[in-house]
Design an enzyme around this catalytic site. Sequence first.
Site, PDB file in Angstrom:
ATOM      1  N   GLY A 212       0.782  -1.227   0.000  1.00 52.65           N
ATOM      2  CA  GLY A 212       0.000   0.000   0.000  1.00 52.65           C
ATOM      3  C   GLY A 212       0.814   1.276   0.000  1.00 52.65           C
ATOM      4  N   GLU A 237      -4.024  -3.794   5.431  1.00 54.21           N
ATOM      5  CA  GLU A 237      -5.215  -3.392   4.681  1.00 54.21           C
ATOM      6  C   GLU A 237      -4.990  -3.438   3.174  1.00 54.21           C
ATOM      7  OE1 GLU A 237      -2.619  -0.155   4.275  1.00 54.21           O
ATOM      8  OE2 GLU A 237      -3.163  -1.171   6.117  1.00 54.21           O
ATOM      9  N   ASP A 238      -3.737  -3.246   2.743  1.00 46.77           N
ATOM     10  CA  ASP A 238      -3.460  -3.208   1.304  1.00 46.77           C
ATOM     11  C   ASP A 238      -3.786  -4.537   0.621  1.00 46.77           C
ATOM     12  OD1 ASP A 238      -1.409  -4.443   2.676  1.00 46.77           O
ATOM     13  OD2 ASP A 238       0.172  -3.119   1.951  1.00 46.77           O
ATOM     14  N   TYR A 239      -3.432  -5.657   1.266  1.00 40.49           N
ATOM     15  CA  TYR A 239      -3.727  -6.964   0.681  1.00 40.49           C
ATOM     16  C   TYR A 239      -5.232  -7.162   0.530  1.00 40.49           C
ATOM     17  CZ  TYR A 239      -4.501 -11.994   0.377  1.00 40.49           C
ATOM     18  OH  TYR A 239      -4.952 -13.231  -0.004  1.00 40.49           O
TER      19      TYR A 239
END
Length: 395
Positions: A212, A237-239
């Site tokens: 991210g 959170e990026d995944y």
Amino acid sequence: MTDLLELASLGLSALGILLFCVLWLMHLMSIVYVRLHLHRKHPEAKAPYGELAAVSLLKPLKGVDPNLIDNLETFFTLDYPQYEILLCVQDHDDPAIDVCKKLLGKYPNVDARLFIGGKKVGINPKINNLMPGYEGAKYNLVWICDSGIKVKPDTLTDLANQMTEKVGLVHGLPYVADRQGFAATLEQVYFGTSHPRSYISANVMGIICVTGMSCLMRKDVLDQAGGLITFAQYIAEDYFMAKAIADRGWKFSMATQVAMQNSGSYSIAQFQLRMIRWAKLRINMLPATIVEPISECFVAGLIISWAAHHLFRWDIMVFFMCHCLAWFIADYIQLRGIQGGALPFSKLDYAVAWFIRESLAVHIFLSALWDPTVSWRSGRYRLRCGGTAEEILDL
């Protein structure tokens, strides 16, 4: 019994040879991709300047490092027809606020706003910080970009050009700017060798692998998944944002420019802690990564050398040394490709940093297994299987 042992040895040897083929295929894919895609212009993909879609830049900020103002200023000087900068700071006494106000005053013609206070919607501090900015974003394309990233005037143009009609997310390959000191060399070697090899290979094979640090996404697609608030339960959170976009049938694309990290605070200890934190997140999100150490040069070399000895009676030590030398050279070729030019350190510095990085790999992984808690920003979190976490509150 002897026949069974021999059969088992043959099976393990075959797996060792398969490991050899997989790892060198990853090397090949990564090197070729870097040569063909990074640092190159794609005229056929370029939209006319005036037709580039408007973008809302979400900038999470916490604290001040020596390079913050220089890094942040590069976003105020982007050559892009229409974009807004949404500066997000969690704490009212954060010194980053003064940096933001200074730049807002210096560039009054840039569409930029400052959001202070955040919004508590989950355990992820980055999401909590960004929520007011996300809710106030005017445009459908949102670019979430970390505070330590430095950009060129055409970086956003590069990202937008990759956002074709079937693409829902464009991300930048993480790399590190040229800086002084051995810790900086160690970081640059890692982000130019081991990390991009797995990162690029995964993306080429269609496996979700997105960081991210710099991501351009379609806001309407995120909103279909419940908006930014949906991902506040995760530390990584990026995944999960990337997974939500992929689950809705959208493709990913990688920018031709790298996501250039340029933090002014770095050390070997900070590097190790960062790698351990990332390993913990991978293990908890994807338990299959428990086998990750066998993809590292020295561990893989021992396995493959034993397999070659068992099948072909080759000398284990000679094969191991040849394996490490070939890996060392392949990593150097890839590092030069990602750098896009001459390296800021000598070949000797590269050799030392490469050896230390490879030697630390197993230690980092075992340290990640030992303790399931993560320290990030100002909080501590206990990770759960599946990628969720709970905050550990000090009593």
